[in-house]
Design a protein around this motif. Structure first.
Motif, PDB file in Angstrom:
ATOM      1  N   GLY A  11      47.785  36.869  35.358  1.00  0.00           N
ATOM      2  CA  GLY A  11      47.446  37.979  36.254  1.00  0.00           C
ATOM      3  C   GLY A  11      47.889  37.691  37.675  1.00  0.00           C
ATOM      4  O   GLY A  11      47.241  38.104  38.637  1.00  0.00           O
ATOM      5  N   GLY A  15      46.808  40.830  43.796  1.00  0.00           N
ATOM      6  CA  GLY A  15      45.377  40.587  43.970  1.00  0.00           C
ATOM      7  C   GLY A  15      45.012  39.113  44.079  1.00  0.00           C
ATOM      8  O   GLY A  15      45.697  38.323  44.738  1.00  0.00           O
ATOM      9  N   ILE A  16      43.934  38.746  43.408  1.00  0.00           N
ATOM     10  CA  ILE A  16      43.415  37.377  43.490  1.00  0.00           C
ATOM     11  C   ILE A  16      44.415  36.374  42.907  1.00  0.00           C
ATOM     12  O   ILE A  16      44.621  35.291  43.460  1.00  0.00           O
ATOM     13  CB  ILE A  16      42.057  37.291  42.752  1.00  0.00           C
ATOM     14  CG1 ILE A  16      41.003  38.140  43.480  1.00  0.00           C
ATOM     15  CG2 ILE A  16      41.600  35.846  42.634  1.00  0.00           C
ATOM     16  CD1 ILE A  16      39.680  38.272  42.736  1.00  0.00           C
ATOM     17  N   ASP A  35      52.134  37.676  33.947  1.00  0.00           N
ATOM     18  CA  ASP A  35      51.459  38.973  34.075  1.00  0.00           C
ATOM     19  C   ASP A  35      52.111  39.953  33.111  1.00  0.00           C
ATOM     20  O   ASP A  35      53.301  39.850  32.814  1.00  0.00           O
ATOM     21  CB  ASP A  35      51.588  39.497  35.516  1.00  0.00           C
ATOM     22  CG  ASP A  35      50.485  40.476  35.883  1.00  0.00           C
ATOM     23  OD1 ASP A  35      49.620  40.107  36.703  1.00  0.00           O
ATOM     24  OD2 ASP A  35      50.475  41.604  35.327  1.00  0.00           O
ATOM     25  N   ARG A  36      51.317  40.920  32.642  1.00  0.00           N
ATOM     26  CA  ARG A  36      51.912  41.931  31.747  1.00  0.00           C
ATOM     27  C   ARG A  36      52.744  42.933  32.546  1.00  0.00           C
ATOM     28  O   ARG A  36      53.538  43.676  31.972  1.00  0.00           O
ATOM     29  CB  ARG A  36      50.838  42.635  30.933  1.00  0.00           C
ATOM     30  CG  ARG A  36      49.941  43.507  31.760  1.00  0.00           C
ATOM     31  CD  ARG A  36      49.002  44.326  30.905  1.00  0.00           C
ATOM     32  NE  ARG A  36      48.149  45.118  31.773  1.00  0.00           N
ATOM     33  CZ  ARG A  36      47.234  45.967  31.340  1.00  0.00           C
ATOM     34  NH1 ARG A  36      47.050  46.113  30.056  1.00  0.00           N
ATOM     35  NH2 ARG A  36      46.515  46.636  32.198  1.00  0.00           N
ATOM     36  N   LEU A  55      54.072  38.393  30.477  1.00  0.00           N
ATOM     37  CA  LEU A  55      53.252  38.002  29.320  1.00  0.00           C
ATOM     38  C   LEU A  55      51.989  38.846  29.252  1.00  0.00           C
ATOM     39  O   LEU A  55      51.284  39.020  30.250  1.00  0.00           O
ATOM     40  CB  LEU A  55      52.856  36.511  29.455  1.00  0.00           C
ATOM     41  CG  LEU A  55      51.920  35.975  28.367  1.00  0.00           C
ATOM     42  CD1 LEU A  55      52.617  35.927  27.013  1.00  0.00           C
ATOM     43  CD2 LEU A  55      51.403  34.582  28.736  1.00  0.00           C
ATOM     44  N   ASP A  56      51.704  39.347  28.041  1.00  0.00           N
ATOM     45  CA  ASP A  56      50.430  40.030  27.779  1.00  0.00           C
ATOM     46  C   ASP A  56      49.516  39.004  27.120  1.00  0.00           C
ATOM     47  O   ASP A  56      49.821  38.513  26.022  1.00  0.00           O
ATOM     48  CB  ASP A  56      50.676  41.231  26.857  1.00  0.00           C
ATOM     49  CG  ASP A  56      49.412  42.020  26.599  1.00  0.00           C
ATOM     50  OD1 ASP A  56      48.301  41.455  26.737  1.00  0.00           O
ATOM     51  OD2 ASP A  56      49.523  43.207  26.243  1.00  0.00           O
ATOM     52  N   ILE A  57      48.394  38.690  27.761  1.00  0.00           N
ATOM     53  CA  ILE A  57      47.521  37.616  27.263  1.00  0.00           C
ATOM     54  C   ILE A  57      46.766  37.995  25.989  1.00  0.00           C
ATOM     55  O   ILE A  57      46.036  37.171  25.433  1.00  0.00           O
ATOM     56  CB  ILE A  57      46.508  37.134  28.334  1.00  0.00           C
ATOM     57  CG1 ILE A  57      45.570  38.282  28.767  1.00  0.00           C
ATOM     58  CG2 ILE A  57      47.218  36.518  29.527  1.00  0.00           C
ATOM     59  CD1 ILE A  57      44.290  37.809  29.435  1.00  0.00           C
ATOM     60  N   ASN A  83      43.101  34.129  35.111  1.00  0.00           N
ATOM     61  CA  ASN A  83      42.683  35.110  36.121  1.00  0.00           C
ATOM     62  C   ASN A  83      42.895  36.555  35.667  1.00  0.00           C
ATOM     63  O   ASN A  83      42.208  37.457  36.143  1.00  0.00           O
ATOM     64  CB  ASN A  83      43.468  34.827  37.413  1.00  0.00           C
ATOM     65  CG  ASN A  83      43.397  35.966  38.398  1.00  0.00           C
ATOM     66  OD1 ASN A  83      42.414  36.126  39.117  1.00  0.00           O
ATOM     67  ND2 ASN A  83      44.438  36.806  38.432  1.00  0.00           N
ATOM     68  N   LEU A  87      39.463  45.368  35.569  1.00  0.00           N
ATOM     69  CA  LEU A  87      38.200  45.571  36.294  1.00  0.00           C
ATOM     70  C   LEU A  87      38.005  47.002  36.760  1.00  0.00           C
ATOM     71  O   LEU A  87      37.128  47.276  37.563  1.00  0.00           O
ATOM     72  CB  LEU A  87      38.066  44.582  37.462  1.00  0.00           C
ATOM     73  CG  LEU A  87      39.070  44.611  38.601  1.00  0.00           C
ATOM     74  CD1 LEU A  87      38.452  43.994  39.840  1.00  0.00           C
ATOM     75  CD2 LEU A  87      40.319  43.882  38.255  1.00  0.00           C
ATOM     76  N   MET A 135      38.433  33.090  35.706  1.00  0.00           N
ATOM     77  CA  MET A 135      37.970  33.982  36.773  1.00  0.00           C
ATOM     78  C   MET A 135      36.862  34.852  36.180  1.00  0.00           C
ATOM     79  O   MET A 135      37.106  35.779  35.422  1.00  0.00           O
ATOM     80  CB  MET A 135      39.132  34.832  37.296  1.00  0.00           C
ATOM     81  CG  MET A 135      38.929  35.356  38.694  1.00  0.00           C
ATOM     82  SD  MET A 135      38.435  34.124  39.940  1.00  0.00           S
ATOM     83  CE  MET A 135      39.989  33.256  40.206  1.00  0.00           C
ATOM     84  N   SER A 136      35.633  34.512  36.529  1.00  0.00           N
ATOM     85  CA  SER A 136      34.478  35.275  36.047  1.00  0.00           C
ATOM     86  C   SER A 136      34.070  36.273  37.126  1.00  0.00           C
ATOM     87  O   SER A 136      34.901  36.754  37.904  1.00  0.00           O
ATOM     88  CB  SER A 136      33.352  34.307  35.701  1.00  0.00           C
ATOM     89  OG  SER A 136      32.273  34.994  35.140  1.00  0.00           O
ATOM     90  N   TYR A 150      32.201  45.938  32.038  1.00  0.00           N
ATOM     91  CA  TYR A 150      32.931  44.854  32.708  1.00  0.00           C
ATOM     92  C   TYR A 150      32.040  43.610  32.830  1.00  0.00           C
ATOM     93  O   TYR A 150      32.470  42.485  32.553  1.00  0.00           O
ATOM     94  CB  TYR A 150      33.365  45.349  34.089  1.00  0.00           C
ATOM     95  CG  TYR A 150      33.911  44.290  35.007  1.00  0.00           C
ATOM     96  CD1 TYR A 150      35.181  43.753  34.791  1.00  0.00           C
ATOM     97  CD2 TYR A 150      33.159  43.815  36.084  1.00  0.00           C
ATOM     98  CE1 TYR A 150      35.682  42.775  35.643  1.00  0.00           C
ATOM     99  CE2 TYR A 150      33.657  42.846  36.933  1.00  0.00           C
ATOM    100  CZ  TYR A 150      34.924  42.323  36.708  1.00  0.00           C
ATOM    101  OH  TYR A 150      35.419  41.356  37.539  1.00  0.00           O
ATOM    102  N   LYS A 154      32.326  39.567  31.549  1.00  0.00           N
ATOM    103  CA  LYS A 154      32.293  38.374  32.399  1.00  0.00           C
ATOM    104  C   LYS A 154      31.161  37.429  31.993  1.00  0.00           C
ATOM    105  O   LYS A 154      31.274  36.207  32.153  1.00  0.00           O
ATOM    106  CB  LYS A 154      32.187  38.779  33.872  1.00  0.00           C
ATOM    107  CG  LYS A 154      33.445  39.488  34.378  1.00  0.00           C
ATOM    108  CD  LYS A 154      34.698  38.617  34.228  1.00  0.00           C
ATOM    109  CE  LYS A 154      35.940  39.265  34.799  1.00  0.00           C
ATOM    110  NZ  LYS A 154      37.134  38.408  34.713  1.00  0.00           N
ATOM    111  N   GLY A 181      31.779  37.612  43.984  1.00  0.00           N
ATOM    112  CA  GLY A 181      31.260  38.963  44.153  1.00  0.00           C
ATOM    113  C   GLY A 181      32.477  39.831  44.472  1.00  0.00           C
ATOM    114  O   GLY A 181      33.613  39.427  44.197  1.00  0.00           O
ATOM    115  N   VAL A 183      35.719  41.243  46.009  1.00  0.00           N
ATOM    116  CA  VAL A 183      36.759  40.530  46.762  1.00  0.00           C
ATOM    117  C   VAL A 183      37.686  41.547  47.414  1.00  0.00           C
ATOM    118  O   VAL A 183      38.146  42.500  46.761  1.00  0.00           O
ATOM    119  CB  VAL A 183      37.585  39.627  45.814  1.00  0.00           C
ATOM    120  CG1 VAL A 183      38.615  38.837  46.614  1.00  0.00           C
ATOM    121  CG2 VAL A 183      36.679  38.688  45.031  1.00  0.00           C
TER     122      VAL A 183
END
Ligand SMILES: NC(=O)c1ccc[n+]([C@@H]2O[C@H](COP(=O)([O-])OP(=O)(O)OC[C@H]3O[C@@H](n4cnc5c(N)ncnc54)[C@H](O)[C@@H]3O)[C@@H](O)[C@H]2O)c1
Length: 246
Positions: A11, A15-16, A35-36, A55-57, A83, A87, A135-136, A150, A154, A181, A183
């Protein structure tokens, strides 16, 4: 200075994940982002000066193929940051279609599981004392109306973290999670501009009165993957400005 490792961040197109990749790269590691979003991952990899992988996980055949190719080029993955996640699919308990929950769980739980399993098998085969960081979200422990699908995913990521940690400890592989929390990614900053009622409502919920910056989260991932965290495994570290205290 830590020795250079091969770090895979899923991912990582934005973003993160992008921030996490940049932080490991700044620490001197060899970073591969997956990343997909094929176009996005190529663009971001170029911008950061890291390697990119489409890549699609959730696709087991693709995971096997791409991990073999990655290992041939860079050696076995030593640090995996799980990650990638969905969401944006939300809904109240009385309304959320079951198929939406399926979609969330497929990516956030099954995808994280598959990446963990396939990377960990390669770490074990290569005798590598690897590290996995998931990444939770503190949502896995504290509910917000409309976000339960969601949040359930997590909570499962936290359980998966403990499961992997207890079984992989015998192989000297540590597994932890970062639990942010809200982000302030570009997506969130656009959807919730500064001063908007929605942004103020989140800030009011957080004792430190600000949303996490991407760098707050990236620093926690780098810490958990590093030597300073050598005796930490199976934990899910909140990066939430104290939101779980409320
Ligand atoms: N942004 C927040 O407020 C926040 C808070 C807590 C936790 N998180 C978690 O942090 C992680 C990153 O979130 P973000 O805010 O950067 O979101 P984002 O949507 O910007 O990034 C997620 C990335 O994952 C990729 N992705 C989604 N499904 C995939 C799949 N099947 N295979 C490969 N890649 C896939 C997307 O293409 C995207 O690039 C997620 O796991 C999210 O649940 C985010």
């Amino acid at each position: 200075m830590q020795r250079t490792r091969t770090v895979l961040v899923t991912g990582g197109a934005g973003g993160i994940g992008r921030g996490v990749a940049a932080a490991f790269s700044a620490a001197g590691d060899t970073v591969v982002i997956a990343d997909r979003d094929a176009e996005g991952v190529t663009r971001t990899a170029k911008e950061l000066g890291v390697h990119g992988l489409a890549l699609d996980i959730t696709d087991t055949a693709a995971i096997t193929r791409e991990l073999d190719a990655l290992q041939a080029e860079f050696g076995p993955v030593e640090v995996l940051v799980n990650n990638a996640g969905l969401l944006t699919v939300h809904g109240a308990l009385l309304d959320l279609p079951g198929s939406d929950l399926d979609t969330i769980l497929r990516t956030n739980v099954v995808g994280t599981f598959l990446m963990t399993q396939h990377v960990a098998r390669r770490m074990v085969d290569a005798g590598i004392a690897g590290v996995i960081v998931n990444m939770s979200s503190i949502g896995g422990r504290q509910p917000t109306p409309g976000m339960g699908g969601y949040e359930s995913s997590k909570a499962a990521v936290d359980a998966l973290t403990r499961w992997a940690a207890i079984e992989l400890a015998a192989h000297n592989i540590r597994v932890n999670a970062v639990a942010p929390g809200p982000v302030l990614t570009e997506m969130l900053a656009t959807g919730m501009p500064e001063g908007s009622p929605q942004r103020r409502a989140w800030e009011d919920r957080i004792p430190l009165k600000r949303l996490a910056a991407v760098d707050d989260v990236a620093a926690a991932a780098v810490f958990l993957a590093g030597e300073s965290a050598a005796h930490i495994t199976g934990t899910s570290l909140p990066v939430d400005g104290g939101q779980l205290l409320t």
